[in-house]
Enzyme design. Sequence first.
Site, PDB file in Angstrom:
ATOM      1  CG  MET A   1       3.250  84.593   8.499  1.00 22.99           C
ATOM      2  SD  MET A   1       2.185  83.204   8.136  1.00 22.99           S
ATOM      3  CE  MET A   1       2.085  83.329   6.349  1.00 22.99           C
TER       4      MET A   1
ATOM      5  CG  HIS B   1       7.575  91.374   4.640  1.00 28.09           C
ATOM      6  ND1 HIS B   1       8.030  90.441   3.746  1.00 28.09           N
ATOM      7  CD2 HIS B   1       6.401  90.896   5.113  1.00 28.09           C
ATOM      8  CE1 HIS B   1       7.194  89.430   3.693  1.00 28.09           C
ATOM      9  NE2 HIS B   1       6.178  89.673   4.504  1.00 28.09           N
TER      10      HIS B   1
ATOM     11  CG  LEU C   1       7.022  93.159  -3.916  1.00 29.91           C
ATOM     12  CD1 LEU C   1       8.174  93.677  -3.055  1.00 29.91           C
ATOM     13  CD2 LEU C   1       7.564  92.544  -5.183  1.00 29.91           C
TER      14      LEU C   1
HETATM   15  P1  AMP Z   1       3.205  87.935   5.660  1.00 29.55           P
HETATM   16  O1  AMP Z   1       4.634  87.695   6.014  1.00 29.55           O
HETATM   17  O2  AMP Z   1       2.839  87.501   4.283  1.00 29.55           O
HETATM   18  O3  AMP Z   1       2.259  87.462   6.729  1.00 29.55           O
HETATM   19  O4  AMP Z   1       3.047  89.509   5.622  1.00 29.55           O
HETATM   20  C1  AMP Z   1       3.409  90.288   6.739  1.00 29.55           C
HETATM   21  C2  AMP Z   1       2.855  91.666   6.543  1.00 29.55           C
HETATM   22  O5  AMP Z   1       3.367  92.226   5.339  1.00 29.55           O
HETATM   23  C3  AMP Z   1       1.309  91.664   6.407  1.00 29.55           C
HETATM   24  O6  AMP Z   1       0.806  92.767   7.119  1.00 29.55           O
HETATM   25  C4  AMP Z   1       1.120  91.810   4.924  1.00 29.55           C
HETATM   26  O7  AMP Z   1      -0.103  92.436   4.585  1.00 29.55           O
HETATM   27  C5  AMP Z   1       2.302  92.688   4.548  1.00 29.55           C
HETATM   28  N1  AMP Z   1       2.628  92.577   3.120  1.00 29.55           N
HETATM   29  C6  AMP Z   1       2.722  91.438   2.391  1.00 29.55           C
HETATM   30  N2  AMP Z   1       2.979  91.717   1.105  1.00 29.55           N
HETATM   31  C7  AMP Z   1       3.067  93.062   1.021  1.00 29.55           C
HETATM   32  C8  AMP Z   1       3.322  93.972  -0.060  1.00 29.55           C
HETATM   33  N3  AMP Z   1       3.526  93.544  -1.294  1.00 29.55           N
HETATM   34  N4  AMP Z   1       3.333  95.296   0.214  1.00 29.55           N
HETATM   35  C9  AMP Z   1       3.127  95.752   1.484  1.00 29.55           C
HETATM   36  N5  AMP Z   1       2.883  94.939   2.538  1.00 29.55           N
HETATM   37  C10 AMP Z   1       2.853  93.611   2.310  1.00 29.55           C
END
Ligand code: AMP
Length: 268
Positions: free
Chosen positions: A16, A23, A172
């Site tokens: 997102m 990420h 994070l």
């Molecule tokens: P989001 O932008 O929050 O939808 O996250 C995008 C992707 O990054 C999703 O697959 C999340 O699970 C992953 N993600 C978010 N935070 C972390 C983190 N701290 N470590 C590893 N992956 C993450």
Amino acid sequence: MQWRAAGESIALVPTMGNLHAGHISLMQMAKQHATHIVASIFVNPLQFGPTEDFARYPRTETADSEKLTAAGVEALFLPSVDELLPHGLTDTTFVEVPALSYQLCGQFRPGHFRGVTTIVSKLLNCVQPNVVIFGEKDWQQLCCIRTMIQDLHLPTELLGGTTIRETDGLALSSRNQYLSATDRARAPLLYQVLQQIKSCLKAGDRCYHDLTATADATLKSSGFEPQYISICQAETLLPADTADHDLVILAAAYLGTTRLIDNIHCIL
Ligand code: AMP
């Protein structure tokens, strides 16, 4: 797409946006598993509740695009809401994994996982990657997508990336920036109580109710408002039994107006 025609593999990393090192770690992982990486950025309105932070969710596409280029990502898929949801938010076709969508976070965020699986299925159909990568940080999301891919026979392999943390243990998250300075200092306690439960499980304590009740009280006494702390079977997300060995300890809690989630996988 030329890459597919040339027989080269593609990994998709859906996000997102508001990209951080968590990420980027998924982008690095993608490089190990495919020739080309496609990142997507889509702030998915279907996965936000009416009182949630969709409108204020940080949108930082220029900075994100620079980070992706630096990470060696060749293609960024930036669909608009109208493109992915041409009939609006309620008249779309939905994809849902009922067995995994209503408990834990699903109990507090009605429609959230249906929104996630609906949009992820569209992203997979648009990009048609060989591999798709999600973070273990969102464990329940990972479980829903794994089951969706299996149940719909989608020709994509799912991989999960480990959670990247600050040095004090806080996972994070794009939402960490909402925390006040005081709450940011308290926030690592969420991971600490999960680690404490894991240590007790490893030491042979199987009193799941007492372990989660203690964690709940610890969080409350430090100003958190916990929504749940649960010890579950890692894949089914059913409440763990004392005979189970592959467990996940999951928690969600508000700190001020910020909702934090975290989990630890625990194999006994
Ligand atoms: P989001 O932008 O929050 O939808 O996250 C995008 C992707 O990054 C999703 O697959 C999340 O699970 C992953 N993600 C978010 N935070 C972390 C983190 N701290 N470590 C590893 N992956 C993450």
